[in-house]
Each structure stands twice: as structure tokens, then as C-alpha cells.
Design an enzyme around this catalytic site. Structure first.
Site, PDB file in Angstrom:
ATOM      1  N   ALA A  30       0.811  -1.226   0.000  1.00 42.21           N
ATOM      2  CA  ALA A  30       0.000   0.000   0.000  1.00 42.21           C
ATOM      3  C   ALA A  30       0.844   1.276   0.000  1.00 42.21           C
ATOM      4  O   ALA A  30       0.501   2.262  -0.647  1.00 42.21           O
ATOM      5  CB  ALA A  30      -0.943   0.002   1.205  1.00 42.21           C
ATOM      6  N   ASP A  82       1.512  -1.419   7.532  1.00 40.09           N
ATOM      7  CA  ASP A  82       1.224  -0.183   6.820  1.00 40.09           C
ATOM      8  C   ASP A  82       0.104   0.636   7.482  1.00 40.09           C
ATOM      9  O   ASP A  82      -0.053   1.821   7.202  1.00 40.09           O
ATOM     10  CB  ASP A  82       0.872  -0.491   5.357  1.00 40.09           C
ATOM     11  CG  ASP A  82       2.065  -1.127   4.626  1.00 40.09           C
ATOM     12  OD1 ASP A  82       3.209  -0.720   4.892  1.00 40.09           O
ATOM     13  OD2 ASP A  82       1.848  -2.042   3.807  1.00 40.09           O
ATOM     14  N   ASN A 106      -3.827 -14.171  13.583  1.00 41.28           N
ATOM     15  CA  ASN A 106      -5.260 -14.325  13.314  1.00 41.28           C
ATOM     16  C   ASN A 106      -5.361 -15.169  12.061  1.00 41.28           C
ATOM     17  O   ASN A 106      -4.946 -14.735  10.996  1.00 41.28           O
ATOM     18  CB  ASN A 106      -5.925 -12.969  13.052  1.00 41.28           C
ATOM     19  CG  ASN A 106      -5.960 -12.086  14.285  1.00 41.28           C
ATOM     20  OD1 ASN A 106      -6.072 -12.591  15.405  1.00 41.28           O
ATOM     21  ND2 ASN A 106      -5.867 -10.781  14.097  1.00 41.28           N
ATOM     22  N   HIS A 122       0.816 -15.618   7.739  1.00 36.49           N
ATOM     23  CA  HIS A 122       1.537 -14.541   8.417  1.00 36.49           C
ATOM     24  C   HIS A 122       1.031 -14.351   9.839  1.00 36.49           C
ATOM     25  O   HIS A 122      -0.045 -14.840  10.200  1.00 36.49           O
ATOM     26  CB  HIS A 122       1.375 -13.228   7.646  1.00 36.49           C
ATOM     27  CG  HIS A 122       0.002 -12.627   7.746  1.00 36.49           C
ATOM     28  ND1 HIS A 122      -1.098 -13.144   7.091  1.00 36.49           N
ATOM     29  CD2 HIS A 122      -0.456 -11.550   8.435  1.00 36.49           C
ATOM     30  CE1 HIS A 122      -2.168 -12.408   7.367  1.00 36.49           C
ATOM     31  NE2 HIS A 122      -1.801 -11.444   8.186  1.00 36.49           N
ATOM     32  N   GLN A 155       1.439 -11.295  13.330  1.00 34.12           N
ATOM     33  CA  GLN A 155       1.762  -9.905  13.635  1.00 34.12           C
ATOM     34  C   GLN A 155       2.539  -9.843  14.943  1.00 34.12           C
ATOM     35  O   GLN A 155       2.420 -10.734  15.789  1.00 34.12           O
ATOM     36  CB  GLN A 155       0.488  -9.071  13.750  1.00 34.12           C
ATOM     37  CG  GLN A 155      -0.362  -9.112  12.487  1.00 34.12           C
ATOM     38  CD  GLN A 155      -1.449  -8.046  12.481  1.00 34.12           C
ATOM     39  OE1 GLN A 155      -1.191  -6.874  12.710  1.00 34.12           O
ATOM     40  NE2 GLN A 155      -2.668  -8.456  12.205  1.00 34.12           N
ATOM     41  N   HIS A 210       2.663 -15.723  25.266  1.00 35.90           N
ATOM     42  CA  HIS A 210       2.851 -14.951  26.494  1.00 35.90           C
ATOM     43  C   HIS A 210       4.121 -15.449  27.177  1.00 35.90           C
ATOM     44  O   HIS A 210       4.247 -16.655  27.437  1.00 35.90           O
ATOM     45  CB  HIS A 210       1.664 -15.145  27.450  1.00 35.90           C
ATOM     46  CG  HIS A 210       0.480 -14.279  27.132  1.00 35.90           C
ATOM     47  ND1 HIS A 210      -0.620 -14.202  27.956  1.00 35.90           N
ATOM     48  CD2 HIS A 210       0.244 -13.435  26.103  1.00 35.90           C
ATOM     49  CE1 HIS A 210      -1.490 -13.352  27.424  1.00 35.90           C
ATOM     50  NE2 HIS A 210      -1.000 -12.889  26.293  1.00 35.90           N
ATOM     51  N   HIS A 216       4.246 -19.573  27.390  1.00 34.65           N
ATOM     52  CA  HIS A 216       3.155 -20.415  26.881  1.00 34.65           C
ATOM     53  C   HIS A 216       2.477 -19.750  25.697  1.00 34.65           C
ATOM     54  O   HIS A 216       2.554 -18.536  25.522  1.00 34.65           O
ATOM     55  CB  HIS A 216       2.126 -20.723  27.977  1.00 34.65           C
ATOM     56  CG  HIS A 216       1.495 -19.508  28.598  1.00 34.65           C
ATOM     57  ND1 HIS A 216       2.153 -18.703  29.516  1.00 34.65           N
ATOM     58  CD2 HIS A 216       0.269 -18.952  28.439  1.00 34.65           C
ATOM     59  CE1 HIS A 216       1.351 -17.719  29.892  1.00 34.65           C
ATOM     60  NE2 HIS A 216       0.202 -17.840  29.255  1.00 34.65           N
ATOM     61  N   PHE A 258     -20.751 -18.625  19.702  1.00 34.24           N
ATOM     62  CA  PHE A 258     -20.949 -17.193  19.857  1.00 34.24           C
ATOM     63  C   PHE A 258     -20.706 -16.793  21.306  1.00 34.24           C
ATOM     64  O   PHE A 258     -21.425 -17.256  22.196  1.00 34.24           O
ATOM     65  CB  PHE A 258     -22.356 -16.792  19.421  1.00 34.24           C
ATOM     66  CG  PHE A 258     -22.527 -16.829  17.922  1.00 34.24           C
ATOM     67  CD1 PHE A 258     -22.244 -15.705  17.164  1.00 34.24           C
ATOM     68  CD2 PHE A 258     -22.913 -17.991  17.275  1.00 34.24           C
ATOM     69  CE1 PHE A 258     -22.368 -15.729  15.779  1.00 34.24           C
ATOM     70  CE2 PHE A 258     -23.041 -18.028  15.894  1.00 34.24           C
ATOM     71  CZ  PHE A 258     -22.761 -16.899  15.135  1.00 34.24           C
TER      72      PHE A 258
HETATM   73  O1  G1P Z   1      -4.331  -5.990  11.818  1.00 38.75           O
HETATM   74  P1  G1P Z   1      -5.390  -6.583  10.903  1.00 38.75           P
HETATM   75  O2  G1P Z   1      -5.070  -7.978  10.493  1.00 38.75           O
HETATM   76  O3  G1P Z   1      -5.713  -5.677   9.757  1.00 38.75           O
HETATM   77  O4  G1P Z   1      -6.707  -6.635  11.794  1.00 38.75           O
HETATM   78  C1  G1P Z   1      -7.133  -7.718  12.570  1.00 38.75           C
HETATM   79  O5  G1P Z   1      -6.356  -7.870  13.753  1.00 38.75           O
HETATM   80  C2  G1P Z   1      -6.381  -6.775  14.670  1.00 38.75           C
HETATM   81  C3  G1P Z   1      -5.576  -7.159  15.899  1.00 38.75           C
HETATM   82  O6  G1P Z   1      -6.097  -8.296  16.556  1.00 38.75           O
HETATM   83  C4  G1P Z   1      -7.819  -6.396  15.051  1.00 38.75           C
HETATM   84  O7  G1P Z   1      -7.809  -5.199  15.798  1.00 38.75           O
HETATM   85  C5  G1P Z   1      -8.690  -6.209  13.805  1.00 38.75           C
HETATM   86  O8  G1P Z   1     -10.034  -6.009  14.203  1.00 38.75           O
HETATM   87  C6  G1P Z   1      -8.591  -7.450  12.919  1.00 38.75           C
HETATM   88  O9  G1P Z   1      -9.357  -7.282  11.764  1.00 38.75           O
HETATM   89  O1  G1P Z   2     -29.166 -19.227  24.361  1.00 30.97           O
HETATM   90  P1  G1P Z   2     -29.052 -19.188  22.868  1.00 30.97           P
HETATM   91  O2  G1P Z   2     -29.749 -18.027  22.248  1.00 30.97           O
HETATM   92  O3  G1P Z   2     -29.400 -20.504  22.230  1.00 30.97           O
HETATM   93  O4  G1P Z   2     -27.465 -18.975  22.581  1.00 30.97           O
HETATM   94  C1  G1P Z   2     -26.821 -17.767  22.414  1.00 30.97           C
HETATM   95  O5  G1P Z   2     -26.666 -17.057  23.659  1.00 30.97           O
HETATM   96  C2  G1P Z   2     -25.905 -17.720  24.662  1.00 30.97           C
HETATM   97  C3  G1P Z   2     -25.770 -16.801  25.858  1.00 30.97           C
HETATM   98  O6  G1P Z   2     -25.143 -15.589  25.535  1.00 30.97           O
HETATM   99  C4  G1P Z   2     -24.521 -18.142  24.131  1.00 30.97           C
HETATM  100  O7  G1P Z   2     -23.874 -18.952  25.076  1.00 30.97           O
HETATM  101  C5  G1P Z   2     -24.633 -18.909  22.810  1.00 30.97           C
HETATM  102  O8  G1P Z   2     -23.337 -19.153  22.290  1.00 30.97           O
HETATM  103  C6  G1P Z   2     -25.465 -18.094  21.817  1.00 30.97           C
HETATM  104  O9  G1P Z   2     -25.593 -18.802  20.612  1.00 30.97           O
END
Ligand code: G1P
Ligand code: G1P
Lengths: 358, 358
Positions: free
Chosen positions: A61, A78, A153, A166, A168, A281, A299, A315
Site C-alpha cells: 500500500a 502499513d 489471526n 503470516h 503480527q 505470552h 506459553h 458465539f
Molecule cells: O491488523 P489486521 O489484520 O488488519 O486486523 C485484525 O487484527 C487486529 C488485531 O487483533 C484487530 O484489531 C482487527 O479487528 C482485525 O481485523
Molecule cells: O441461548 P441461545 O440463544 O441458544 O445462545 C446464544 O446465547 C448464549 C448466551 O449468551 C450463548 O452462550 C450462545 O453461544 C449463543 O448462541
């Protein structure tokens, strides 16, 4: 008896590295899933893409041209979140509106010249070069900065926007929240018990063998007793090691080997290049190099988002954000059901995903 | 001067409710995004779906039939993470392998009989009924349980698997990590400064007006100074209120109104039914009802995942999980650029999304 207790009844487990608790509800996997299914990852990644800013010989970039590197390649991010020269916001702040200067440097490190490999697909010698470079960066940046965070990531699901292998490296003039907490917890344990928390933990896990994913003479990878992510792992040396730069040549070779095995197991689990965020860490650096850091043990944490399949993740939302992290199967179930079956697959076919690259 | 400092240079901000820091790097929004783009949400949600277990008159997983409810409707979660009867794991535990019994109850609460509405689309009187029911559940479950967590996961992106407007209420026999931390921080502030942290904070924000999203005679919604999610907000009463059940009739009506306005602003921001996880934090209950909780102030947190558009979210991944949360624009930028423009839109067209329902 204890095993049947934990696999039948929800309970809390203590995370001694974060001084917090996790809710383990084994029976939640029975719940049907009608929620979000992720997009499958891009199938074909070309080995070389003329438009990819991470490939050898390409222009980035900022107009800089990458060298025709044939191993690792490190450059300054960048779009850095941390720069070396931010001024101080000044004193006299209201206790509810406090800010501090943040200074540092953000580097990107390519693992390999090819875009279509990942760590488990690379040759062991190539992974050793990655480890050597990590150690070098920790020495170099750690000479002045108190914290050097190496992290990867992997996968679009984990916010990675470039398929080229890669990681970071972000160095900062402050100890971030997580290592500060971990430092405090390890120190308190050491003061109370006279031995490093994670050294004792590795010993216990090596004996119990209930949560071990892979092990070698120098290393151990476990689903920690207090894991929050379904397939979270903790990678530990058996010897007392403060920083990645302190690893011997043999330990680095053994690390390359166990990393390949651990990551191959991840890939085989749902037959997909497994997404995760991982990071190292170790004892803090810079001004901390002077102090006593015997309570620290090096670790790596692996935090993969998947729960049910290659396309259904866990989630961490409402209850997890507002109250407490909750998991839907026990760490022991991960070992005894999922990963035990998967070891057999591995035994038969060896490293299935390996075929693609060499 | 100060405003230009924070919008030009990365810095750390202190979160007094969590005793931790967040890295604010304003210039990171300049970074191009080639990463994951989310799936657009399902366009058409039918008002009544014979297969949806949350609709009036339908049969749920356990065979129970929902009443033909015409307002809110509360039932026990069919796949609860917390049940009332888990036995105790027993004493004599190794300090690195500690567990505790977790007991509780998980309820689901439908906001409305129709699947095609959300809180901002509901009538004010209907939202008041939701608030009344929240207060009722906190009283009922809080009579014995120390913590009652009300939370809403909205949108598939936030793990919500059912489009019918609903929230969850999980009560537990323990104080979870987040409220325990918040309790500790609010108590320490109160002891030091002789007044509740969030009461002083609301006063300051109401004066400064740099981070206010919406306000009314009884309530204030701000992007907190220490926000980690790009569009995170904190909803606060102006009066000292310990729990949602302590709100007067007028305060509940005003709350319904400000919730509708806040959520409409969210929906208008990227012209999409805005995903988020939200939840209420108030003084603990059960055994804590006896103690002094003057340091507490009722509040709601809204944590929305979006960053750039309806389909590009902020990834809280590697650095965030392993080191420290990082944001890509300042809270003040959220107000002065994004939300200021959006207020104008609102002024012209009024509540655009409102049209659909009534
Ligand atoms: O630095 P990148 O790869 O553009 O960005 C990624 O890693 C970062 C560091 O964990 C996060 O803050 C960003 O949200 C994620 O998209
Ligand atoms: O209880 P739900 O709607 O099935 O599940 C959702 O909410 C929960 C509580 O935040 C989470 O643990 C689950 O990962 C999410 O999918």
C-alpha cells in the site's frame, strides 16, 4: 465419579491465569442449531497472486516493494495501531476520564513465500525458521519495550483479511490488560506455593492425561481445565522457560514438530484449515528484564472459534459479554469424544492436509 | 487541543467499571478492508410462522404449547445452561483444578406476539410492558438468586437463532465475573470519592455533551469514554437507582421512549436492523439485598459488532484476546461524524424503520 459429575452437571471452573470463572454446561450441545452458518473459506488460494501485498516481489500500500524472500519476511504494518511517537495527553485528569500515551510498533511477519501453505503444511525446518524469527523479534523489540505481543489471526472468521501465512508482532510501551493480569496471577501463585503456576500445571496435566492433545519430550498441548472456547488449547514447555528467546535449539525443533502436530489435528477435526487466534505470552521485557520473573512460564494460547462444524462457531455474546463465559461441552469431552476419534483418523492417513503442499 | 490530540494520536483510555484499559487508534479506519463480509440478514420475516417455537399458539421442542399471548410471554429455556439442582463438586481441590457448583434458572422472554417487530418498532406502551416484566423478573428471581442477568442477543451476527423479538433472563447462585468486577470497581470509587461512580459519570457527560447519543429528563445514553466496540453505548438513569425494579412509572415510560430513540438511531446508522448484545447491570440481589449497595447505579450496556457498514464488523481477535482491546475510531468521532449526520436524516424522515410495522 468426578468425570461423570462434570459431564452431567453444569458447574463453574476457576481460571488461575485470569482469576475468573467459566460456566461449563455439558448438556448444551444437545440444543439444536438454527442460527448463523458461516461462509465456507475460499477453496483455492494461488501459490502466488500478483495482487497480494504479502507475496514476494509485490508492491504494498505504501509503495514499498517486497524482496523476493524465500523464508520469513518481516515489515512494518502499513496501518499500525501503535506508532513510536505519540505525545503524552498530559496530567490533571478526572478519575473517570483517564488517558495515557500509547507508543509502540506493529510488524507483520510472513511465514513462507507461498500463499497456499499454513504452518501445519510447512516443512519442520521452515517452522523452525519462524520460531527463530519470533525469538529474534522478542529480543530486538523487548530490549526497550515492556511487552512484545506475537499473534496470528488465522482465517476470515478471525478477522484475517489475507490468506498468505503470516502473523503480527505488536510491541508497546505498556503492559496490556491480559499479560498484566496473568503476571499478577502467576506472581501470587509463586509467592504462595513457591513454584511457577504453569510448571506445576504442566506436571499435573502430564500425569492426569485427561486433557492432553499432543505431547513431546519438551512440550505439552492441553485443552486447559478452564478453557472457554470449545477447542481452546494451551501449549507449554516442560522445562521452566521465561521467554521464547530462551528456548534451546532442540526445544525449538521440538516446538516446530508439536506445532505441526497440534495444527494438523485442528485441521483434521472438521476437515478444514482451522481458524483461530493464537499468541505467545512470556515474561515481560524492557524495564522488566532487570526484575525477578521466576513466576513466569512461557506459553502459547490457541483460541479457535468453531463449535459444531467447520461452519458453526461458538458465539461469545450476551451472557458471555455481560456476565461470564459459558461453554457447551467439557474440556474432557473434547478429548475423549472428538479428538480421540480424530487421532485414529490421523493414525490411518497420517497428515491428510499435508498432501497438498509437498 | 485535547480533541485534536485524541483524534490524531493513538492512546489508552481507562475503563473505571472494569479497571482495565482500551487502545484507541483513530487513524486505523484508513486501513482498507479486504476481509470477511457478513451475510445480509434475512429480508422478510413473516409476522407469524407456524414453525417458529416462539410464536403464539405454537409447540416448542419439549412439547409445550405457547399460549395465544398478546404482550410479553416468559417461559423456561428448553436447553438451559443453568439448572436449579446441580450437586456440589466437593471440597479438597488442587488450587489449579478448582470447581464450584453452578445453580440457576434460564428464562426466555418474548417481547411481542409478532415476529416482524423489534423494540424500536414497537409502540411505546408495548415497550413499557417489556420493562415492567424485566422489573418483575428481577424481583421474583432476585428474591433468592444473587444475580439476575437480563440480556438480548439481537441478530444472527450475535448468535441469535430466532428472529422473533425476545431476550433471555439467566439467574445464578453466584455473582458472575463481570458484575463481580463492576461491583468491586464501583465500591472502591464510592469509598474514595463518596459518590456513586456512574452517577458522577452521567453528570459529567451531560455537561460535556461530547459523547451523548440521546437524552431525556430521566435518562442518558452515551458512547462511553472507554467504549471498546465502535458503536457501544451505555444507558443510564440520571437519578440514583439501584435496580430496574426501583424505577418509577414515569422513569419506565421515559425509558421506553429513550430505548426506542436509541435503537432507531442504531437502525438508521447503516440502514439495517442493528445487531447487538445488550444487558442490564444493577445492584446484586438475593443475599446482597441485606447489604449496603449505595455504590451501585443501574445501567444497560449495548455492544454492537458493526464497524464499517451493515456487513463489516469489528473483529475482536488476536491482539484483543491476548493483550488489550483496540478500537479504530474514537468515541467522539462516532458522535461528531457518524451520528451527527444520522440525526439530520432522522429529523427529515423521522423514524424511517417505523413505517414497516404500524
Ligand atoms: O491488523 P489486521 O489484520 O488488519 O486486523 C485484525 O487484527 C487486529 C488485531 O487483533 C484487530 O484489531 C482487527 O479487528 C482485525 O481485523
Ligand atoms: O441461548 P441461545 O440463544 O441458544 O445462545 C446464544 O446465547 C448464549 C448466551 O449468551 C450463548 O452462550 C450462545 O453461544 C449463543 O448462541
Amino acid at each position: 465419579l468426578y468425570a461423570s459429575y462434570t459431564s452431567e452437571h453444569q458447574h463453574l471452573r476457576y481460571n488461575p491465569l485470569r482469576d475468573s470463572w467459566v460456566l461449563v454446561s455439558a448438556h448444551r450441545m444437545k440444543r439444536p442449531w438454527a442460527g448463523q452458518v458461516e461462509k465456507p473459506a475460499e477453496e483455492h488460494v494461488p501459490r502466488y497472486d500478483p495482487c497480494n501485498p504479502l507475496c514476494p516481489g509485490n508492491t504494498r500500500a505504501n509503495g514499498e516493494v517486497n524482496p523476493h524472500y524465500d523464508s520469513t519476511f518481516v515489515f512494518e504494518n502499513d496501518f499500525p495501531a501503535l506508532q513510536p511517537d505519540a505525545p503524552d495527553p498530559g496530567p490533571h485528569q478526572h478519575p473517570l476520564f483517564q488517558s495515557k500515551a500509547a507508543r509502540g510498533v506493529c510488524k507483520v511477519m510472513c511465514f513462507h513465500p507461498w500463499s497456499d501453505v499454513t504452518l501445519p503444511l510447512m516443512k519442520k525446518e521452515e517452522v523452525v525458521k519462524v520460531i527463530d524469527k519470533w525469538a529474534e523479534l522478542v529480543e530486538e523489540l523487548g530490549a526497550t519495550y515492556p511487552w512484545v505481543q506475537i499473534f496470528e489471526n488465522k482465517g476470515a472468521m478471525m478477522g484475517c483479511s489475507n490468506p498468505h501465512p503470516h502473523c503480527q508482532v505488536w510491541a508497546s510501551n505498556f503492559l496490556p490488560n491480559e499479560p498484566a493480569l496473568s503476571d499478577r496471577c502467576q506472581r501470587a501463585y509463586y509467592q504462595k506455593h513457591g513454584e511457577p503456576l504453569l510448571l506445576e500445571y504442566a506436571k499435573q496435566e502430564a500425569e492426569k492425561k485427561e486433557r492432553v492433545v499432543v505431547e513431546s519430550s519438551d512440550w505439552l498441548a492441553v485443552v486447559p481445565y478452564w478453557a472457554t472456547w470449545p477447542y481452546q488449547t494451551l501449549l507449554l514447555p516442560r522445562r521452566h522457560v521465561l521467554r521464547i528467546s530462551d528456548l534451546t535449539k532442540d526445544e525449538r525443533e521440538d516446538l516446530a514438530d508439536i506445532m505441526k502436530r497440534l495444527l494438523t489435528k485442528y485441521d483434521n477435526l472438521f476437515e478444514v484449515s482451522f481458524p483461530y487466534s493464537m499468541g505467545w505470552h512470556g515474561a515481560p521485557t524492557g524495564p522488566y528484564l532487570e526484575g525477578d520473573n521466576s513466576h513466569w512460564q512461557l506459553h502459547a494460547h490457541y483460541y479457535p472459534p468453531l463449535l459444531r462444524s467447520a461452519l458453526v462457531k461458538k458465539f461469545m455474546v450476551g451472557y458471555e459479554m455481560l456476565a461470564l463465559e459459558q461453554r457447551d461441552l467439557t474440556p474432557e469431552q473434547v478429548i475423549s469424544t472428538t479428538w480421540l476419534c480424530e487421532i485414529r483418523l490421523l493414525d490411518l492417513s497420517d497428515m491428510r492436509f499435508d498432501v497438498r503442499s509437498y
